[in-house]
Design an enzyme around this catalytic site. Structure first.
Site, short mmCIF file in Angstrom:
data_model
loop_
_atom_site.label_atom_id
_atom_site.label_comp_id
_atom_site.label_asym_id
_atom_site.label_seq_id
_atom_site.Cartn_x
_atom_site.Cartn_y
_atom_site.Cartn_z
N ASP A 152 0.81 -1.21 0.00
CA ASP A 152 0.00 0.00 0.00
C ASP A 152 0.85 1.27 0.00
O ASP A 152 1.90 1.32 0.63
CB ASP A 152 -0.89 -0.01 1.25
CG ASP A 152 -1.83 1.17 1.30
OD1 ASP A 152 -2.64 1.30 0.37
OD2 ASP A 152 -1.75 1.97 2.24
N GLU A 153 0.36 2.28 -0.71
CA GLU A 153 0.86 3.65 -0.61
C GLU A 153 2.36 3.81 -0.85
O GLU A 153 3.04 4.54 -0.14
CB GLU A 153 0.48 4.25 0.75
CG GLU A 153 -1.00 4.48 0.91
CD GLU A 153 -1.35 5.15 2.22
OE1 GLU A 153 -2.37 5.86 2.25
OE2 GLU A 153 -0.63 4.97 3.24
#
Length: 836
Positions: free
Chosen positions: A513-514
């Site tokens: 994620d991210e």
């Protein structure tokens, strides 16, 4: 995942009050006990766009305080702009959410009882007091000594009198709707159920339970429940005349059961222990909270016929213990509550930028360094303070291998699968810093090969990036063979723990994620790696990495799970669905559905493409979000407000049916969903279920943790288990039908289930309902966010206590009086005060 639209740049306009020349130099020792700090914001105006707030530092001592040789540090989750800082001061963003204010001029003192006011503009807006500075500490510069500030408070009210009145009347009107519906009998709502409440079956004193031997664990847990929560003693029996019979019967799905109550007694049929367990949870749900008493020796059950199974196979909670640690004991409490409401997947997020919280044999640095947050982090033996952790490191902020094994066994006994998450390649700073410490230690000892074995970063990488949480050094390097060796080692050790627990690991989550823009672009190791693998764009490093760690998991007999970006790729115009990996058996947790952000249909696009999807709707099911726009309510706000109504209104397979406003509360166009992708039949086959997420940036104690989880988690449980409701179908939302369904759920919740949470495990801390107030015909009328709670009030502007008057009906209004209302629970938890 935990998206934060914060910015790194800082602006600070500073004003100083009552500073004088340093005529009497003074040692800075004990400064932390000689000052108080308060954070204040303006009242009566919108704080959404770059508001100015201030830190007020007061000398509470009887002696003047020199400002030289010490500085003020704090965690602040928003961005601050320091371009125009007063020349007497220097404000710096260090990394993550850590800031420092230095008093650049050495000839300044603060006189006794005088104050400094440091005004600054916040980028990204403010929503409530938990956006304010936390974890404040003093650094004695040049001495490597630090101390936490003892006296700090944050302002909690921003309403004017008129704004407050309008807010309370709006809340009153919303609360009134909760009376318009019939109370739900079982929570979560069964697939099929009929009741004859004119007849009942009674259990008294000592009872017998006849259960199939395969269901011994489930029967034992129910017997223990009766012992702990009622005056009824139960024992196993082989008699066919036992009052409760739990019968193994072929033909039921894994989690399905049938419950029958009539004059002959109580009978539960199921094919599996899980089904039997859920039948017993429904039986417990039929016991009213008033009957949960050690002195109560009789239980009455209405005649009932229930045939039940869940709508979705995946009904989960993601708990973050990395940002702020929560103990094994607290995790066990959460598992108990999950089991009571038939949630079956515990996504355990114990690794992130700000902490590594699981002991890994063979890699002691992960907890020796990665679980320790200290102001003295520059020596590499700790990581920096974050999210209010303060200057002084706390003891054992991690789970031992034995702790984790106990959690696994406890969860398994309650039919909950634990899915561990090892966050990669971003959100990996705690791991990176831990392995850097290991590298330095072994290199110093002359073992360069050992030092490089698990190194996660390229020391020559000059890439410039800024993560969602403002880190510039939190992404591991996929060009390093040691990154994969590290992951393999950690996965093997986690897998061993599962084997020791007797709970084989089947799915592991590797994050994904991210990962911020700019990462890897100036890494020599990445450059060489790309040439070697004929990769022409750094964007293509991403799918290479995802595919490789997926193969690593498959080689160990595991399914890989991760956040939605694992199924996406940047094709040059931002991240989009990557069809190339759709058939690679990857499970995705899809959180990004921010209204107006363009990804509202992402869960459906990924499922339609072939990925297995768990809809972890941030808009509905992120439990770290604030409840409403009262400044006294804690929580994040980047996804908007998330009250229990928004959680319950989640339509997992027809998400757009009741979307009317964006995250900022603006009305959406009527044709908003026209061009959005909906679930196909293929997509429905790939749609595993739903999950709530709880990120702990603003949650540094167990009471706050439970207050954010409950009662909203019960709505998630109902949405995941209950059959599709009529209001979810079609293209037009039936407000009236929905409101009746919601009111019935809320009546069960407030009148019954939260009263049970007051008693289970010595009481849970849930969000105490706030009070709505309206002036009607010269009298003040009050109600609560959910029914079934006592309201206490005062008429003299004092805080209501259990000794105050109990509200029992409309109160004659006197314009010269100030009225305060509040709910107080049986275990003493206090609701927010409503002032009229």
């Amino acid at each position: 995942m935990s998206y934060q639209p914060y910015k790194k740049s800082i602006w600070l306009s500073t004003t100083m009050a009552l500073l004088t020349a340093n005529l009497f130099a003074q040692s800075p020792a004990n400064i932390e006990n000689k000052i108080s700090v308060r954070w204040e914001v303006p009242t009566g105006i919108s704080l959404k766009k770059n508001p100015t707030s201030k830190l007020i530092i007061k000398n509470t001592d009887s002696q003047q305080i020199a400002l030289k040789d010490w500085s003020l540090w704090f965690n602040f989750i928003r961005g601050i702009d320091a371009k125009s800082v007063d020349s007497r001061f220097k404000l710096s963003h260090r990394n993550g959410d850590l800031f420092q204010i230095e008093f650049a001029k050495n000839n300044l003192t603060l006189q006794p009882k005088d104050t400094i006011e440091i005004n600054f503009t916040t980028l990204g807006g403010l929503i409530n007091y938990t956006d304010g500075p936390i974890g404040l500490y003093v650094s004695y510069d040049g001495k490597d000594t630090y101390a936490d500030i003892k006296n700090y408070e944050a302002q909690r009210n921003t309403f004017t009198a008129e704004q407050r009145k309008a807010y309370l009347e709006q809340k009153f009107a919303s609360n009134e709707l909760l009376s318009k519906g019939s109370q739900q009998d079982i929570l979560p709502l069964p697939a099929q159920a009929s009741f004859d409440k004119t007849k009942s079956f009674k259990l008294t004193n000592t009872i017998s339970i006849n259960s199939d031997n395969d269901f011994n664990n489930e029967a034992a847990l129910f017997i223990q429940f009766l012992k702990d929560q009622t005056g009824i003693q139960a024992q196993k029996s082989t008699s066919k005349d036992a009052q409760i019979k739990i019968v193994k019967t072929a033909g039921f799905e894994d989690e399905a059961y049938a419950l029958n109550i009539d004059s002959k007694g109580i009978e539960i049929k199921a094919s599996t222990p899980t089904g039997a367990f859920y039948g017993l949870q429904s039986l417990k749900s039929l016991i009213p909270a008033a009957a949960w008493s050690p002195t109560n020796k009789s239980l009455n059950f209405p005649y009932a016929q229930v045939k039940d199974q869940p709508r979705f196979p995946y009904r989960g909670l993601m708990l973050d213990v990395a940002r702020n640690f929560h103990s094994k004991a607290e995790v066990l409490r959460i598992l108990d509550a999950m089991a009571q409401y038939k949630l079956n997947k515990f996504h355990f997020h114990f690794i992130d930028d700000e902490g590594w919280r699981l002991e890994i044999p063979g890699l002691p640095e992960l907890t020796e360094v990665g679980s320790v947050r200290s102001a003295n982090f520059k020596d590499g033996k700790a990581i920096q303070p974050a999210y209010g952790s303060g200057a002084v490191a706390k003891e054992k902020q991690y789970l031992s291998t034995q702790d984790y094994i106990e959690i696994l066994r406890y969860a398994a006994a309650r039919h909950i699968d634990v899915i561990p998450e090892i966050e990669t390649p971003g959100h990996a700073r705690a791991a990176i810093k831990s392995m850097e410490a290991r590298y330095n230690k072994l290199k110093k000892a002359g073992d360069l090969k050992g030092a490089e074995e698990y190194l996660l970063h390229d020391p020559e990488d000059l890439s410039v990036y800024n993560s969602a949480q403002n880190w510039n050094d939190n992404v591991l390097n996929p060009a390093l063979p040691s990154s994969y060796q590290f992951l393999s080692k950690v996965i093997d050790e986690v897998k061993k723990m599962h084997e020791q627990a007797g709970v084989p690991l089947k799915i592991i989550d590797l994050g994904g994620d991210e990962t911020p823009a700019g990462v890897w672009e100036k890494s020599p190791k990445i450059e060489a790696f790309m040439k070697e693998n004929n990769i022409t764009s750094v964007h293509d490093v991403w799918p290479y990495y995802i595919n490789r760690i997926n193969e690593l998991c498959h080689s160990k007999g595991l399914i890989m799970s991760g956040w939605e970006e694992m199924g996406m790729k940047n094709f040059g115009k931002g991240m989009d669905v990557n069809p190339a990996l759709a058939d690679h058996n990857i499970n995705l947790n899809v959180w990004n559905n921010l209204i107006g952000g363009g990804q509202e249909d992402l869960a459906y696009r990924l499922a339609n493409a072939g990925y297995k999807v768990v809809f972890t709707s941030a808009y509905n099911n992120y439990l770290d979000m604030t409840w409403d726009h009262n400044f006294a309510e804690p929580g994040h706000s980047w996804v908007g407000l998330v009250d229990i109504n928004k959680t319950y209104s989640f339509a997992p397979e027809n998400y757009f049916i009741n979307l009317f406003k964006d995250n900022s509360g603006n009305e959406l166009p009527k044709d908003f969903a026209k061009n959005k992708v909906h679930l196909t039949e293929k997509g429905k086959a790939n749609f595993l279920g739903v999950k709530a997420g709880l990120w702990s940036e603003k949650i540094n104690n167990d009471t706050r943790l439970e207050e954010m989880i409950f009662p909203r988690l019960l709505a998630v449980a109902d949405r995941g288990w209950a059959p599709e409701q009529s209001w979810e179908n079609g293209e037009n939302f039936d407000h009236q039908t929905y409101q009746k369904s919601y009111a019935g759920f809320m009546q069960k919740l407030g009148n019954d289930e939260l009263k049970k949470l007051d008693k289970l495990n010595k009481g849970y801390h849930y969000r105490v309902p706030a009070v709505g107030v309206k002036l009607i015909d010269g009298k003040l009328t009050a109600n609560t966010d959910y029914p079934g709670f006592k309201i206490y009030y005062s008429e003299d502007n004092t805080e209501p206590t259990l000794k105050s008057k109990e509200y029992k009906g409309a109160i004659p209004f006197n314009s010269k009086s100030t009225y305060k209302f509040r709910v107080i629970t049986p275990i003493g938890d206090l609701g927010i005060v409503s002032t009229y």
